[in-house]
Design a protein around this motif. Structure first.
Motif, PDB file in Angstrom:
ATOM      1  N   TRP A  36       0.854  -1.188   0.000  1.00 43.52           N
ATOM      2  CA  TRP A  36       0.000   0.000   0.000  1.00 43.52           C
ATOM      3  C   TRP A  36       0.888   1.235   0.000  1.00 43.52           C
ATOM      4  N   PHE A  37       0.588   2.152  -0.882  1.00 48.85           N
ATOM      5  CA  PHE A  37       1.282   3.418  -0.973  1.00 48.85           C
ATOM      6  C   PHE A  37       0.244   4.531  -0.957  1.00 48.85           C
ATOM      7  N   PRO A  88      -5.475  13.963  10.080  1.00 47.03           N
ATOM      8  CA  PRO A  88      -5.609  14.743   8.843  1.00 47.03           C
ATOM      9  C   PRO A  88      -4.434  14.534   7.886  1.00 47.03           C
ATOM     10  N   GLU A  89      -3.246  14.318   8.424  1.00 47.33           N
ATOM     11  CA  GLU A  89      -2.080  14.112   7.564  1.00 47.33           C
ATOM     12  C   GLU A  89      -2.093  12.761   6.853  1.00 47.33           C
ATOM     13  N   ASP A  90      -3.051  11.906   7.169  1.00 46.90           N
ATOM     14  CA  ASP A  90      -3.215  10.649   6.436  1.00 46.90           C
ATOM     15  C   ASP A  90      -4.015  10.852   5.148  1.00 46.90           C
ATOM     16  N   THR A  91      -4.549  12.040   4.949  1.00 43.91           N
ATOM     17  CA  THR A  91      -5.325  12.331   3.758  1.00 43.91           C
ATOM     18  C   THR A  91      -4.461  12.171   2.506  1.00 43.91           C
ATOM     19  N   ALA A  92      -4.928  11.343   1.578  1.00 41.34           N
ATOM     20  CA  ALA A  92      -4.167  11.051   0.358  1.00 41.34           C
ATOM     21  C   ALA A  92      -4.980  10.106  -0.519  1.00 41.34           C
ATOM     22  N   VAL A  93      -4.486   9.907  -1.717  1.00 41.59           N
ATOM     23  CA  VAL A  93      -4.981   8.809  -2.549  1.00 41.59           C
ATOM     24  C   VAL A  93      -4.136   7.585  -2.203  1.00 41.59           C
ATOM     25  N   TYR A  94      -4.801   6.507  -1.864  1.00 40.66           N
ATOM     26  CA  TYR A  94      -4.110   5.283  -1.473  1.00 40.66           C
ATOM     27  C   TYR A  94      -4.127   4.296  -2.639  1.00 40.66           C
TER      28      TYR A  94
END
Length: 124
Positions: A36-37, A88-94
């Motif tokens: 997972w990236f 909030p800093e986990d917000t991203a496209v995974y």
């Protein structure tokens, strides 16, 4: 060639949980590692977690260790990323990724197959 389809992204409040799923298809017998990236706006894609498909060894980025868990279900041919205590800093496209070679489980260039990505947004 391995095809990957992710699901499970969404919007969650800080402190909440989400579970991402990834179902590989095609030449799945050749998969050695599932990873997972994630990629946040304006940032490079970064490693999050990985699992050796047969042996079950797991690897985590320091930023998610203790909060995220990667696992696989042989019967369902699916890999999961359980994300708890989201920030909030986990917000991203995974992105889900598959590697068919015996290479590093944490390097982006070890993975030759990629899913389309799923958005995870954590509100504060």
């Amino acid at each position: 060639q391995v095809q990957l389809v992710e699901s499970g992204g969404g919007l969650v409040q800080a402190g909440g949980s989400l579970r991402l799923s990834c179902a590989p298809s095609g030449r799945t017998f050749s998969v050695y590692t599932m990873g997972w990236f994630r990629q946040a706006p304006g940032k490079e894609r970064e490693f999050v977690a990985a699992i050796r498909w047969s042996a079950g060894y797991t690897y985590y980025a320091d930023s998610v260790k203790g909060r995220f868990t990667v696992s696989r279900d042989y019967a369902k041919n699916t890999v999961y990323l359980q994300m708890n205590s989201l920030k909030p800093e986990d917000t991203a496209v995974y992105y889900c990724a598959a590697s068919t070679a015996i290479k590093s489980a944490t390097r982006l260039d070890s993975f030759g197959s990629w899913g389309q990505g799923t958005q995870v947004t954590v509100s504060s």
